[in-house]
Design an enzyme around this catalytic site. Sequence first.
Site, PDB file in Angstrom:
ATOM      1  CG  ASN A 175      -9.099  -1.050  12.096  1.00 50.00           C
ATOM      2  OD1 ASN A 175      -8.155  -1.864  11.430  1.00 50.00           O
ATOM      3  ND2 ASN A 175      -9.389  -0.023  11.386  1.00 50.00           N
ATOM      4  CD  GLU A 191      -8.880   1.379   7.669  1.00 48.12           C
ATOM      5  OE1 GLU A 191      -8.783   0.310   8.408  1.00 48.12           O
ATOM      6  OE2 GLU A 191      -8.536   2.611   7.757  1.00 48.12           O
ATOM      7  CG  HIS A 251      -5.820  -2.065   8.797  1.00 44.63           C
ATOM      8  ND1 HIS A 251      -6.117  -0.588   9.049  1.00 44.63           N
ATOM      9  CD2 HIS A 251      -4.503  -2.161   9.147  1.00 44.63           C
ATOM     10  CE1 HIS A 251      -5.011  -0.094   9.272  1.00 44.63           C
ATOM     11  NE2 HIS A 251      -3.989  -0.988   9.459  1.00 44.63           N
ATOM     12  CG  ASP A 270      -0.269  -0.477   2.455  1.00 41.49           C
ATOM     13  OD1 ASP A 270       0.867  -0.548   2.472  1.00 41.49           O
ATOM     14  OD2 ASP A 270      -0.913  -0.625   3.470  1.00 41.49           O
TER      15      ASP A 270
HETATM   16  C1  GLP Z   1      -0.663   0.374   8.496  1.00 36.15           C
HETATM   17  C2  GLP Z   1      -0.178  -0.400   7.410  1.00 36.15           C
HETATM   18  C3  GLP Z   1      -0.307  -1.844   7.594  1.00 36.15           C
HETATM   19  C4  GLP Z   1       0.387  -2.214   8.961  1.00 36.15           C
HETATM   20  C5  GLP Z   1      -0.131  -1.328  10.031  1.00 36.15           C
HETATM   21  C6  GLP Z   1       0.265  -1.691  11.360  1.00 36.15           C
HETATM   22  O1  GLP Z   1      -1.972   0.681   8.525  1.00 36.15           O
HETATM   23  N1  GLP Z   1      -1.033  -0.137   6.183  1.00 36.15           N
HETATM   24  O2  GLP Z   1       0.284  -2.752   6.453  1.00 36.15           O
HETATM   25  O3  GLP Z   1       0.343  -3.558   9.303  1.00 36.15           O
HETATM   26  O4  GLP Z   1       0.057   0.051   9.539  1.00 36.15           O
HETATM   27  O5  GLP Z   1       1.432  -0.795  11.781  1.00 36.15           O
HETATM   28  P1  GLP Z   1       2.474  -1.042  12.894  1.00 36.15           P
HETATM   29  O6  GLP Z   1       3.143  -2.213  12.634  1.00 36.15           O
HETATM   30  O7  GLP Z   1       3.121   0.280  12.890  1.00 36.15           O
HETATM   31  O8  GLP Z   1       1.766  -1.045  14.088  1.00 36.15           O
END
Ligand code: GLP
Length: 264
Positions: A137, A144, A139, A67
């Site tokens: 949440n 989402e 995702h 993404d």
């Molecule tokens: C963002 C990314 C996800 C990732 C998530 C968790 O939303 N799009 O791919 O898994 O963050 O991030 P973190 O590892 O900083 O908790």
Amino acid sequence: MLVLLTPGYEELSREAARIVANAVRGNPAVTLGLATGSTTLGMYKELVRLHKEHGLDFSRTTTFNLDEYLGLSAEHPQSFHHFMHEHFFDHVNADASRIHIPEGKIAGDYEQYCLGYERAIREAGGIDLQILGIGRNGHVGFNEPTSSFGSRTRLKVLTSETIEDNRKSFASGEEVPECAITMGVGTILEARKILLLATGAAKAETVAQAIEGPITASVTASCLQLHPDVTFVIDEAAAARLTQREYYRRVMEMTARLTPHRMA
Ligand code: GLP
């Protein structure tokens, strides 16, 4: 589904890097699906170490990132392009022509762009190993809650919870993107193997819902229960709400004994 429990973040990062490194050694022309987020930092650091100290070779590896924030240029310090170069690509021998990260600044038609991203994945022969983090949440990527399990790469509006979580990476007063381009749940589920990493107490409830809860689009990561080859690597804090921890430990021991190549 294999659930690997690790004592802490360091062990989680080493375990994740070991699985990725094995995939690259097994097939140097492997296609990896890559994720960003703080959870993945230790894994990338370890992969860089394996490259520098043990010659782990990424020169034939193709990568597709999950993404990117809509509206951010590749140079923006909070873009996922920047993240990937700063923490991984600038330190290994990946071939720039085989690196794919969705564009944040798309000139023209989003839908056409997203179809092109899907086409590129197909033309590369599909994703062999997809790495995922998980949002609070539930995702995966930026899919989402209520994202369709059949969804493909597309523009997605972020929830306020995700925007708030993302705010921590942006300077105060700086605008936080409200949309992203993300691979879809359907795109992710087509990967041949999936590896999801989760660390810390803040993820414990979501991890339990994803692994042991009902399969529902309200917790997108629960879609992984439908996948034939998924490994969760979870540290103790993130595993705290799993009810089957003792069983997962026994499976780890047995797997190490009966199919040692999976744990080597
Ligand atoms: C963002 C990314 C996800 C990732 C998530 C968790 O939303 N799009 O791919 O898994 O963050 O991030 P973190 O590892 O900083 O908790």
